[in-house]
Design an enzyme around this catalytic site. Structure first.
Site, short mmCIF file in Angstrom:
data_model
loop_
_atom_site.label_atom_id
_atom_site.label_comp_id
_atom_site.label_asym_id
_atom_site.label_seq_id
_atom_site.Cartn_x
_atom_site.Cartn_y
_atom_site.Cartn_z
N HIS A 23 -2.95 2.57 -5.86
CA HIS A 23 -3.47 1.30 -5.33
C HIS A 23 -3.72 0.29 -6.44
O HIS A 23 -3.71 -0.93 -6.19
CB HIS A 23 -4.75 1.55 -4.53
N TYR A 62 -9.64 -11.52 -6.40
CA TYR A 62 -8.73 -11.50 -7.54
C TYR A 62 -8.94 -12.70 -8.46
O TYR A 62 -8.55 -12.65 -9.63
CB TYR A 62 -7.28 -11.43 -7.07
N ARG A 85 0.86 -1.17 0.00
CA ARG A 85 0.00 0.00 0.00
C ARG A 85 0.90 1.23 0.00
O ARG A 85 2.04 1.19 0.46
CB ARG A 85 -0.90 0.02 1.23
N LYS A 109 -2.42 -2.94 7.72
CA LYS A 109 -3.66 -2.61 8.41
C LYS A 109 -3.84 -3.49 9.65
O LYS A 109 -3.51 -4.66 9.63
CB LYS A 109 -4.85 -2.80 7.47
N HIS A 115 -3.73 -9.63 3.84
CA HIS A 115 -5.18 -9.68 4.08
C HIS A 115 -5.47 -10.56 5.30
O HIS A 115 -4.91 -11.65 5.44
CB HIS A 115 -5.90 -10.28 2.87
N ARG A 143 -1.02 -2.23 -6.69
CA ARG A 143 -1.15 -3.35 -5.74
C ARG A 143 -2.11 -4.39 -6.29
O ARG A 143 -1.86 -5.59 -6.21
CB ARG A 143 -1.60 -2.81 -4.39
#
Length: 311
Positions: free
Chosen positions: A254, A289, A161, A186, A280, A257
């Site tokens: 982004h 994806y 990110r 995150k 994730h 990514r």
């Protein structure tokens, strides 16, 4: 103005989001802004700043009225969902602290969000974005072009990110191919990302040409005056590049990514491994994806196969 008991609860709630939930600073700022906006709405609606008891007595329609007002101001579904999440989370905290129930607030459901597919870039375009030669005709210092190329190389070549790339300290600069870069993403989740030769080379060129001091514990990427590089600068670079390369508006930092994940999957990458590389928390987030890849394969077949088209 906020009632004293509500103000104390709000301060404690925001601290808890940072220390217990480990939310990102930008998220905490947005949640705090959303909650204060809701409290200001209630103060006007009720004629006085509400205390915990007044908030507990609110009917669901009052929270819906707040969301409707934000909708009229132009807030989209994603923004309304965030505001609702912020208010409901704070209401739970307030309910625990004050020993009351927030049944009205708890009864409100947010708009059903449509999950759009990520929009990756074609591989040649992603590579061109991270190549300083693409901008060779610009009136920019060579080190600035090298810096921008290194940041974009990290987004595409390591799946970072933008906040993660700009958060790298000089001592952690990924200068060697085959090494691993430790990233805090995150939710405070830590992951180790392998560094490919192109990324290591791009970072080495930048470090070797940067005219500003790079202390070990300071941010690796610097602005033209020597301060930490702003995400807005990177976003501006992408906007300029997509104009020059004829790319769509979806070609944001982004999107690199997204391209990293999609291109890995298209080349046979393992979904669990890609989940770990992206950081994730849930595999379901990464599984989107697979839909992107299936879509791109179908488009390729329809474009190339002689029997794919009807008529």
């Amino acid at each position: 103005m906020i009632a004293p008991d509500v103000d104390a609860a709000l301060r404690a709630h925001l601290v808890a989001l940072a220390t217990e939930r480990r939310y990102a600073p930008n998220t905490i700022e947005a949640y705090g802004r959303d909650i204060r906006q809701f409290l200001a709405f209630l103060a006007e609606h009720l004629g006085a700043p509400p205390d915990a008891a007044a908030i507990a007595a609110l009917p669901a329609r009052d929270l819906r009225a707040f969301l409707a007002a934000r909708r009229r101001e132009g807030a989209v579904d994603a923004t309304l969902s965030r505001k609702l999440a912020a208010v409901r989370g704070f209401a739970r905290r307030l309910a625990r602290d004050a020993g009351v129930e927030m049944s009205g607030i708890a009864a409100v459901r947010g708009p059903k969000r449509r999950r759009d597919l990520p929009r990756p870039l074609p591989a040649p375009a992603a590579v061109a974005l991270a190549d300083p030669a693409t901008r060779a005709d610009e009136d920019k210092p060579d080190w600035v072009l090298a810096r921008d190329a290194a940041v974009l190389a990290l987004l595409y070549g390591a799946g970072l990110r933008i906040s993660e790339a700009l958060g790298i300290a000089r001592r952690d600069a990924p200068l060697e191919a085959g090494g691993r870069l430790t990233v805090v993403g995150k939710g405070g989740r830590t992951r180790a990302v392998p560094i490919i030769p192109a990324v290591a080379q791009a970072v080495r060129v930048y470090v070797g040409s940067c005219p500003h001091p790079l202390p070990a514990d300071a941010p690796l990427f610097r602005g033209e005056k020597g301060g930490p590089l702003s995400p807005r600068i990177v976003q501006g670079v992408m906007a300029q590049l997509r104009g020059g390369l004829g790319l769509p508006e979806s070609a944001t930092p982004h999107a690199l990514r997204h391209s990293f994940a999609t291109h890995l999957l298209a080349r046979g990458g393992d979904l669990r491994a890609i989940q770990e590389l992206l950081g994730h928390a849930s595999l379901s987030t990464t599984q989107v994806y697979t839909r992107v890849d299936a879509q791109s394969l179908l488009a390729a077949v329809e474009a190339a196969h002689p029997r794919a088209r009807r008529g």
